[in-house]
Write an enzyme that holds these catalytic residues in place. Structure first.
Site, short mmCIF file in Angstrom:
data_model
loop_
_atom_site.label_atom_id
_atom_site.label_comp_id
_atom_site.label_asym_id
_atom_site.label_seq_id
_atom_site.Cartn_x
_atom_site.Cartn_y
_atom_site.Cartn_z
N GLU A 94 -25.32 -106.05 31.75
CA GLU A 94 -25.87 -107.04 32.90
C GLU A 94 -26.25 -108.51 32.00
O GLU A 94 -26.09 -109.49 32.78
CB GLU A 94 -27.16 -106.54 33.58
CG GLU A 94 -26.94 -105.81 34.87
CD GLU A 94 -27.95 -105.68 35.65
OE1 GLU A 94 -27.70 -104.94 36.46
OE2 GLU A 94 -29.05 -105.88 35.12
N HIS A 103 -15.16 -84.19 20.77
CA HIS A 103 -14.40 -83.21 21.44
C HIS A 103 -13.81 -83.66 22.59
O HIS A 103 -13.26 -82.87 23.50
CB HIS A 103 -14.80 -81.70 21.45
CG HIS A 103 -15.30 -81.39 20.23
ND1 HIS A 103 -14.58 -80.45 19.45
CD2 HIS A 103 -16.36 -81.77 19.17
CE1 HIS A 103 -15.07 -80.25 18.02
NE2 HIS A 103 -16.25 -81.24 18.11
N LYS A 127 -24.11 -105.44 47.14
CA LYS A 127 -25.07 -105.47 48.18
C LYS A 127 -24.77 -106.09 49.48
O LYS A 127 -24.87 -105.37 50.51
CB LYS A 127 -26.16 -105.87 47.70
CG LYS A 127 -27.09 -105.19 46.43
CD LYS A 127 -28.33 -105.91 46.22
CE LYS A 127 -28.82 -105.47 44.63
NZ LYS A 127 -29.87 -106.24 44.23
O1 PA5 Z 1 -32.23 -106.04 35.45
C1 PA5 Z 1 -32.17 -106.49 36.48
O2 PA5 Z 1 -32.91 -107.08 36.96
C2 PA5 Z 1 -31.59 -105.27 37.58
O3 PA5 Z 1 -30.70 -104.37 37.06
C3 PA5 Z 1 -33.06 -104.60 38.18
O4 PA5 Z 1 -33.63 -103.75 37.17
C4 PA5 Z 1 -32.31 -103.47 39.18
O5 PA5 Z 1 -31.50 -104.30 39.95
C5 PA5 Z 1 -33.46 -103.10 40.00
O6 PA5 Z 1 -34.00 -104.34 40.64
P1 PA5 Z 1 -35.61 -103.86 41.20
O7 PA5 Z 1 -36.59 -103.61 40.26
O8 PA5 Z 1 -35.81 -105.28 41.88
O9 PA5 Z 1 -35.63 -103.15 42.33
#
Ligand code: PA5
Length: 448
Positions: A289, A310, A424
């Site tokens: 990310e 394996h 989303k």
């Molecule tokens: O790094 C990030 O911000 C995202 O991957 C969030 O961790 C993930 O989408 C979960 O978001 P939230 O904690 O707002 O529910």
């Protein structure tokens, strides 16, 4: 105490001192940008200081809440997705006896996860189990608006209220979310749940050293102060110098970028301890990310050896040559086990009789490294003295700091995630969420 080290001694066929000298200046700039807080995403740098700025009162409160939960619950349900569950799962699984829940007296509550998927079977079976166990819940969402944990919490909230009654259920629910925004905050305030705040300047995937992970880790029976101390030690090293030879985070960020520029677009994080599976998952989110944007970035993959030798071993040895490996190597196991001798030796294994499993695993690690280097897969080793809270803290902070440096060196903002929104929007449209009517019609036409 010892410290995590990075071993790049086997990178020689793939890079040289000149490449290191060339990239040093870029790393110095990235380090300056990060520590001077002048780079992109600089309003999300709160994670950098958490090991030294986290209020003692917060740690004390987490430890007290954890003790209360350990008294009342056999199972602790952590509801969250992405950064809101991967950090706690990584640390808990790395430090827990994998067979703990099968012991006659498990001792610690079993931490289970929900809302990190939308599977009906998974959640139905979870509720069925919770009907038979004493439990408590942490619902975790930084934004407070993420669909998966919100759906899971709606189900579990109904279940816990039916099981214990509203008053007792309230005692068993803790919400961890933003200080003021989001549906979860509104709900927690309305219902009077106990809450912890995720600081504004800490993004989800950098939130492992906040209550997001500290509370579940403490409930699982681990020493969160030692975790923070380990992270603080790595922070000191990471901040002190940008020189590659003195800063393992800078070195890791540098060699990743050198290899990426040579066309090595996939990094495989390797562990020889199966309990590190979720450390790999946490790392995948952190790097995927943070760096995968603007059509750039190394694809983070992961394997646990020797199991995956394996399955994935063939591809790594002889498949497409765009790979490099980073091995998390644990120096000292916490247990001892020797291979017994056998007078018949029908399995032909007496040549390892009397050897510790760790020694065999170590030779597997070294043999694999050399085979993969021969197969044109560069190898980086991250050496961790042992698996403990303290060294887990070092490892987490090491990866976070290196990720920020690496992202800046790559030329992206490591602290945003604009691409996560696309799925989303489509999901909401397909589910008929009010306000998405135009998108609903367009997507349904595409699917017809
Ligand atoms: O790094 C990030 O911000 C995202 O991957 C969030 O961790 C993930 O989408 C979960 O978001 P939230 O904690 O707002 O529910």
């Amino acid at each position: 105490m010892k410290q995590l080290t990075i071993d790049i001694s086997k990178l020689a066929p793939f890079t040289d001192a000149a490449a290191m000298t060339d990239i040093q200046e870029e790393l110095t700039n990235s380090h300056r940008m990060l520590t001077g807080r002048t780079g992109r995403g600089n309003d999300f740098l709160g994670w950098m200081d958490l090991p030294v700025t986290t209020d003692e009162a917060i740690l004390t409160r987490i430890i007290a809440d954890a003790a209360r939960i350990r008294e009342m619950a056999e199972v602790f349900v952590v509801i969250g997705i992405g950064g809101s569950y991967l950090g706690s799962r990584a640390v808990i699984e790395a430090l827990t006896n994998p067979f703990q829940s099968l012991l006659p007296e498990p001792g610690n509550p079993q931490v289970v996860f929900a809302g990190e998927n939308l599977s009906e079977d998974y959640h139905a079976r979870l509720l069925e189990m919770l009907g038979k166990r004493e439990y408590a819940v942490a619902v975790i969402s930084k934004s407070g608006t993420t669909t998966e944990p919100a759906v899971a919490f709606r189900l579990i909230r109904q279940h816990i209220e039916n099981k214990y009654g509203k008053e007792e259920a309230r005692r068993r629910i803790i919400a961890i979310t933003d200080a003021s925004r989001g549906a979860l905050k509104t709900l927690a305030d309305a219902e009077g749940y106990s809450t912890y705040v995720i600081p504004d300047d800490v993004g989800g995937r950098f939130s492992v050293l906040t209550p997001v992970a500290l509370l579940p880790i403490a409930v699982a029976g681990f020493d969160i102060r030692a975790l923070m101390t380990g992270a603080a030690q790595m922070r000191e090293t990471a901040l002190r110098s940008s020189m590659l030879a003195q800063n393992p985070c800078a070195m890791y960020a540098a060699v990743r970028n050198i290899l990426y520029r040579q066309g090595r677009s996939t990094e495989i994080l390797v562990a020889f301890e199966p309990v590190l599976l979720y450390t790999i998952e946490w790392w995948k989110q952190l790097y995927g990310e943070s760096e995968g944007k603007e059509h750039k970035g190394i694809f983070p993959a992961g394997v646990t050896f020797t199991s995956d030798l394996h399955s994935m071993g063939q591809y790594i040895q002889e498949g497409r040559r765009n790979l490099f490996e980073t091995v998390i190597s644990i120096e000292k196991p916490s247990q001892e086990l020797e291979v017994p001798a056998d007078s018949h030796n029908l399995d032909g294994l007496n040549f390892v009789a009397g050897k510790r499993l760790t020694e065999i695993n170590r030779q597997a690690e070294l043999g694999t490294m050399l085979a993969h280097i021969d197969g044109d897969v560069p190898n980086i080793r991250i050496v961790l003295p042992a698996l403990s809270e303290y060294y887990a803290g070092q490892l987490l902070y090491f990866f976070e700091f290196a990720c920020a440096l690496s992202g800046y060196t790559l030329g992206v903002n490591p602290f945003d995630q604009p691409g996560v929104e696309a799925y989303k929007k489509n999901m909401f449209a397909l589910l008929g969420k009010p306000g998405f009517e135009k998108e609903t019609a367009e997507l349904r036409k595409r699917l017809a």
